[in-house]
Enzyme design. Structure first.
Site, mmCIF file in Angstrom:
data_model
loop_
_atom_site.group_PDB
_atom_site.id
_atom_site.type_symbol
_atom_site.label_atom_id
_atom_site.label_comp_id
_atom_site.label_asym_id
_atom_site.label_seq_id
_atom_site.Cartn_x
_atom_site.Cartn_y
_atom_site.Cartn_z
ATOM 1 N N GLY A 34 1.034 -1.685 -0.303
ATOM 2 C CA GLY A 34 -0.265 0.052 -0.355
ATOM 3 C C GLY A 34 0.732 1.301 0.075
ATOM 4 O O GLY A 34 2.720 1.412 0.907
ATOM 5 N N ASN A 38 4.191 1.894 2.387
ATOM 6 C CA ASN A 38 5.526 1.784 2.058
ATOM 7 C C ASN A 38 5.692 3.485 2.742
ATOM 8 O O ASN A 38 7.538 3.200 2.715
ATOM 9 C CB ASN A 38 4.991 2.197 0.234
ATOM 10 N N TYR A 89 -4.405 -6.881 -4.724
ATOM 11 C CA TYR A 89 -4.520 -6.688 -6.455
ATOM 12 C C TYR A 89 -3.129 -8.044 -6.469
ATOM 13 O O TYR A 89 -2.317 -8.638 -5.419
ATOM 14 C CB TYR A 89 -4.110 -5.347 -6.256
ATOM 15 N N ASP A 105 -8.574 -6.019 -6.549
ATOM 16 C CA ASP A 105 -9.822 -6.682 -6.123
ATOM 17 C C ASP A 105 -9.656 -5.866 -4.265
ATOM 18 O O ASP A 105 -9.917 -6.891 -3.616
ATOM 19 C CB ASP A 105 -9.718 -8.496 -6.552
ATOM 20 N N ASN A 166 -0.689 10.711 -6.888
ATOM 21 C CA ASN A 166 -0.542 8.878 -6.981
ATOM 22 C C ASN A 166 -1.945 9.192 -7.786
ATOM 23 O O ASN A 166 -2.639 8.207 -6.731
ATOM 24 C CB ASN A 166 -0.874 8.700 -5.546
ATOM 25 N N TYR A 167 -2.203 9.382 -8.954
ATOM 26 C CA TYR A 167 -3.152 8.846 -9.944
ATOM 27 C C TYR A 167 -2.865 8.464 -10.216
ATOM 28 O O TYR A 167 -1.947 7.514 -10.953
ATOM 29 C CB TYR A 167 -3.435 10.255 -10.842
ATOM 30 N N THR A 227 8.056 14.000 -9.848
ATOM 31 C CA THR A 227 8.680 13.134 -10.526
ATOM 32 C C THR A 227 8.812 12.692 -11.697
ATOM 33 O O THR A 227 8.220 13.098 -12.758
ATOM 34 C CB THR A 227 8.245 12.377 -9.814
ATOM 35 N N THR A 257 8.310 2.510 -6.346
ATOM 36 C CA THR A 257 9.469 3.370 -6.049
ATOM 37 C C THR A 257 9.214 4.314 -5.991
ATOM 38 O O THR A 257 9.989 5.324 -5.020
ATOM 39 C CB THR A 257 10.024 3.207 -7.575
ATOM 40 N N ASP A 259 7.063 5.755 -3.852
ATOM 41 C CA ASP A 259 6.746 5.733 -2.299
ATOM 42 C C ASP A 259 8.126 5.610 -1.678
ATOM 43 O O ASP A 259 7.940 6.256 -0.358
ATOM 44 C CB ASP A 259 5.977 4.137 -2.150
#
Length: 317
Positions: A34, A38, A89, A105, A166-167, A227, A257, A259
């Site tokens: 998550g 993370n 997931y 999921d 974080n889209y 980033t 990465t 995170d």
């Protein structure tokens, strides 16, 4: 008291071995995964006392998440629920041209019902930094309100608020994300955003340096980190832009990465580093993460120090 408190969903990640296909796999590797946890792990590894808070089902799978995160050294503060399920997931690794495939999921996960009054607000107020990401409000209308309220509670007690945009296009449209996340911007001190998201979701134009200046001038952020994937990252702070290239790395698992980068940046700022130095350590931690399987950056400070030192030595030659 924690230096850093993070809030968001942590799922269980199930991956077939090697480059096996999901539809034919007979076994799966299971790991906790998550964005917010993370970030907490990466920050803890670089010296920041970190706590992850969330809501989980009171079930073997929920307890599996907590047990693993605690093994990584972070504290957990969990609201246990008799309703809702544990989100998961599935990750299928693949080289070019197939690429990596992710199947979520996570519908009706316990965290989607989390309300502000269920959490220890003093834990957030007493932290030096409170962090969450744009993934969390994308999961449910309830979490949109909860995220806003927790950011407000942190800000009211002068806790620094950090937010990774974080889209995730599998969760919502650019229009939905823009409408929701820009409403949170007044409660955010430090924004981390991918250049592609600033363009695709916010509709900004220009190179990363221009994007950082635009965001910094339009909104009341203290720091904006943009980033650029394998091109590195830059940070706008006090109207000055600091730039750092990505470190060369041999990628085994790229998931997490970003995170790792964010957790390291926060940890180094908490330790007193200036923005440029924090950016350097964030890039080094991100590079190391790509060599490690799983979502979490299970690095040591000595390893990160070595990457930074090796780079400085090569530049001086």
């Amino acid at each position: 008291m924690s230096d850093l408190v993070t809030f968001g969903e942590t799922m269980l990640r199930l991956s077939p071995p090697g480059h096996e296909r999901l539809e034919t796999a007979s076994e799966f590797e299971v790991r906790a995964a998550g964005a917010e946890s993370n970030v907490a792990v990466a920050a803890e590894r670089l010296g920041a006392v970190s706590t992850w808070t969330s809501k989980l089902p009171d079930s073997p799978l929920g307890r599996r998440v907590v047990g693993e995160l605690q093994q990584y050294g972070i504290d957990t503060d969990v609201v246990w629920s008799d309703e809702g399920r544990q989100g998961t997931y599935y990750l299928e690794h693949g080289g070019k041209p197939r690429g990596t495939n992710v199947v979520y999921d996570r519908s009706e996960a316990a965290v989607t019902t989390a309300k502000p009054q269920e959490f220890d607000i003093d834990l957030i107020r007493d932290a030096r930094v409170f962090f969450t990401s744009g993934i969390t409000p994308a999961l449910s209308p309830t979490l949109r309100e909860t995220t806003a309220q927790l950011l407000k509670a942190a800000r009211q007690n002068d806790t620094t608020t950090a937010f990774d945009f974080n889209y995730r296009r599998k969760l919502w449209s650019p229009e939905e994300a823009r409408d929701t996340l820009t409403k949170l911007f007044p409660g955010i001190d430090v924004l981390v955003i991918a250049a592609r998201d600033a363009r695709t979701v916010l509709g900004y134009e220009g190179d990363p340096r221009q994007l950082a200046h635009k965001l910094g001038s339009q909104f009341d952020f203290r720091t904006v980190v943009v980033t650029r994937g394998d091109q590195g990252a830059l940070a706008w702070h006090d109207n000055v832009v600091h730039d750092h290239d990505a470190y060369e790395t041999e990628t085994h698992d790229p998931i997490g990465t970003g995170d790792a980068f964010t957790g390291a940046f926060i940890a180094r700022r908490l330790s007193g580093d200036d923005v440029g130095r924090a950016l350097e350590y964030a890039a080094a931690t991100a590079a190391l993460k790509r060599t490690i399987p799983g979502d979490a950056a299970l690095v040591t400070k000595a390893e990160v120090d070595a990457v930074v030192a090796d780079s400085a030595e090569s530049i001086s030659r």
